[in-house]
Design an enzyme around this catalytic site. Structure first.
Site, short mmCIF file in Angstrom:
data_model
loop_
_atom_site.label_atom_id
_atom_site.label_comp_id
_atom_site.label_asym_id
_atom_site.label_seq_id
_atom_site.Cartn_x
_atom_site.Cartn_y
_atom_site.Cartn_z
N MET A 1 1.12 -1.36 -0.55
CA MET A 1 0.05 0.10 -0.30
C MET A 1 0.86 1.44 -0.03
O MET A 1 1.75 1.23 0.70
CB MET A 1 -0.99 -0.12 1.17
N CYS A 2 0.20 2.43 -0.77
CA CYS A 2 1.08 3.68 -0.95
C CYS A 2 0.57 4.71 -0.56
O CYS A 2 -1.28 3.93 0.20
CB CYS A 2 1.73 3.75 -1.97
N GLU A 3 0.68 5.92 0.11
CA GLU A 3 -0.51 7.05 0.54
C GLU A 3 -0.57 7.78 -0.90
O GLU A 3 0.90 8.45 -1.58
CB GLU A 3 0.15 7.46 1.93
N ILE A 78 4.06 8.44 -1.40
CA ILE A 78 4.92 8.00 -0.92
C ILE A 78 4.49 6.69 -1.09
O ILE A 78 3.23 5.99 -1.29
CB ILE A 78 5.36 7.85 0.65
N ASN A 108 -2.32 4.55 -5.80
CA ASN A 108 -2.41 3.46 -4.96
C ASN A 108 -2.80 1.90 -4.20
O ASN A 108 -4.39 2.13 -5.44
CB ASN A 108 -2.68 4.35 -2.95
#
Lengths: 262, 262
Positions: A1-3, A78, A108
Site C-alpha cells: 500500500m502507498c499513500e 509515498i 495506490n
C-alpha cells in the site's frame, strides 16, 4: 500500500501542512519507505520532486516542508513497493504531455494479471510498475476516443477516464488521482477521502505529527481548498470517505461532478 | 542568450562543482535571471528541478549545490527570456517520453519566423517558447522516421536528430543539448564547448566564483566525465570549442561519433 495526497484550490496555496503529515508516514508513522514524489502545478507549468529514499529522511522532503511553493493543483505519493523495484523510474507521480498539457497521475493499490489488458504504443512506461503501465494505457484510450486535437469539453474527457478507471479496478485495487493541471479526478477503489476547506476557517491538527495550523490566519475569506488523501490527515475535521467505485472531479477547489459505479 | 550545461559520465557523478559555476551566471556574474532548471538521470529514471527565479538566489539551486546527486547524464539551463514570458512552463529543460525513455532537451539561442516550420500534433508545447516547439517538432520527426517501436540503432536516431538541428539552425541561433538518458547529443550553432576529464585527474578552478576542486580526490582512475557548456567554466583547463553546425554524440563520457555541416 502507498499513500496518496492531492490538492485543488482556487488560489495558489501551499501544501506544507498536509505534506508534513504525509511525509511522516514515509518511515516514521507508516511503513512507506520506498520513495516519494510530489508534483506542483503553477499555471500550465509543473515541477515534480522525487526521491527513492524515505520521505521522513529525505533532504528534498525537508526542503518541501520548509519552502511554501504556491500551487493550484498538487499530487503527491509515498511508496511502499509491491510491483517494480525501488528506483527513481518507479517513483510516482508519473507525468506525460497530452494535448499541450502536462498530465500527472499517482496510484495506490496493486493489480494482478494486468499485462494483457494494457497494450500500449504511443505512451510507453519507462519503469516497470503496474501503475505507470495503467497510466500509459489510460492516456492512449483518451487519444483513441478524442483524437490528437485538444477537446473542448474536458469534463467528458474525465468522465471517460473515470469509466476507464472502473475497468482497471476489475484487475485489483486502484485508487487513483489524475490531473491535467486544471481538473483533478479522484477515483476510489477502497481508500480515499477528502475535505473542502472554506470560510469560516478553523484550526486543524495533524494525526501523524504534533502540528496544529490555524487556517484562518493563512487564508482569505474567498479561498476554497480541497485536499484528498488515502486516510484523513487531521483528527479534528470531518473528512468525507469515498466508497468503492466512486469518483469525483474537482477544479479550483470545487466539486464539478461525481459518479458511482453501474 | 542563455547558458547550457550538460554532463555524460561512465559512473554516477555529481555535478555540484560545475553547477556552482553555472548558477553564478544566473544573476551574479551573468544576466540570466529568468529561471533555471536541471535534469538528473539515475538509470532510466530522471528528475528535474526548476525555478522561475534567478539561480543565484534560488533556494532549490542552493539545495542542488549542497546535495551531490550522482548521475550519469545531466542537462541544465539558465534562462534570459527572449521568446515566451518568465513562467515555469517556459523554463528549460523540457522533457517528453518517447519509446519508453524520457527525452530531455535544452536550447540556447533564438529563432525567427519559425511557426510555419514546426507543425505538430502528437507532441505539443505546453508553454510558448520557440525552444519547446522546436523540441516537439524534432521528436515528431523522429517518430515519422523511425515509427512507434524503439529502434535498435540509437546512433542513427541521433544522427538524424543532428540533421534536423541543422535544419532548425537556418531559422536562427540553435545551440542544443538532447538526451534519451543514455546518449547525449550536443549541437553547436555559435557557442558550445566541452572537456573530457579522465586519469590522471588534476585541479580545476571555476571562472565565475572562487572555487577550486581536486578531481584526483573525487574520482577513481577509471572515471570518464565529459562536461559541455556554453562557455568554459574553468580557466586552467583546455576546453574544446565547437564550430557552427558541428555536433558530437557522447555516451558514458566518451565521444561516440561527430559530424560537420554539409
Amino acid at each position: 500500500m502507498c499513500e496518496l495526497l492531492a490538492m485543488s484550490a482556487n488560489v495558489p496555496t501551499d501544501i506544507v501542512f498536509s505534506f508534513t503529515g504525509l511525509a511522516e508516514r514515509g518511515g516514521v508513522t507508516g511503513p512507506h519507505v520506498d520513495g516519494w514524489g510530489i508534483t506542483f502545478y503553477e499555471g500550465k507549468g509543473s515541477r515534480t520532486f522525487k526521491d527513492a529514499h524515505p520521505s521522513s529522511q529525505s533532504l528534498i522532503a525537508r526542503l518541501i516542508k520548509s519552502y511554501p511553493i504556491k500551487s493550484e493543483v498538487v499530487i503527491s505519493h509515498i511508496r511502499q513497493a509491491n510491483r517494480g523495484e525501488v528506483a527513481l523510474e518507479n517513483t510516482h507521480p508519473f507525468s506525460r504531455e497530452l494535448w499541450g498539457r502536462y498530465w500527472t497521475y499517482a496510484h495506490n493499490g496493486q493489480l494482478s494479471d494486468y499485462l494483457p489488458h494494457f497494450p500500449v504504443s504511443r505512451f510507453r512506461p519507462v519503469g516497470d510498475t503496474d501503475s505507470e503501465l495503467a497510466f500509459c494505457w489510460l492516456l492512449e484510450q483518451l487519444v483513441k476516443r478524442f483524437g490528437d486535437t485538444p477537446p473542448e469539453d474536458m469534463q467528458s474527457v474525465f468522465r471517460y477516464a473515470a469509466a476507464l478507471a472502473e475497468q482497471i479496478r476489475t484487475l485489483g485495487v486502484f485508487n487513483m488521482i489524475l490531473t491535467d493541471g486544471e481538473h483533478l479526478l479522484c477515483f476510489c477503489s477502497n481508500n480515499l477521502c477528502h475535505i473542502t476547506r472554506r470560510a469560516p476557517f478553523g484550526k486543524a491538527k495533524l494525526i501523524d505529527t504534533d502540528v496544529v495550523i490555524d487556517f484562518d490566519k493563512e487564508t482569505t475569506p474567498k479561498d476554497v481548498v480541497t485536499v484528498i488523501a488515502t486516510r484523513p490527515l487531521t483528527d479534528n475535521e470531518a473528512w468525507q470517505l469515498m466508497t468503492p467505485g466512486q469518483w469525483k472531479l474537482f477544479a479550483r477547489g470545487e466539486l464539478l461532478c461525481e459518479g458511482q459505479p453501474g
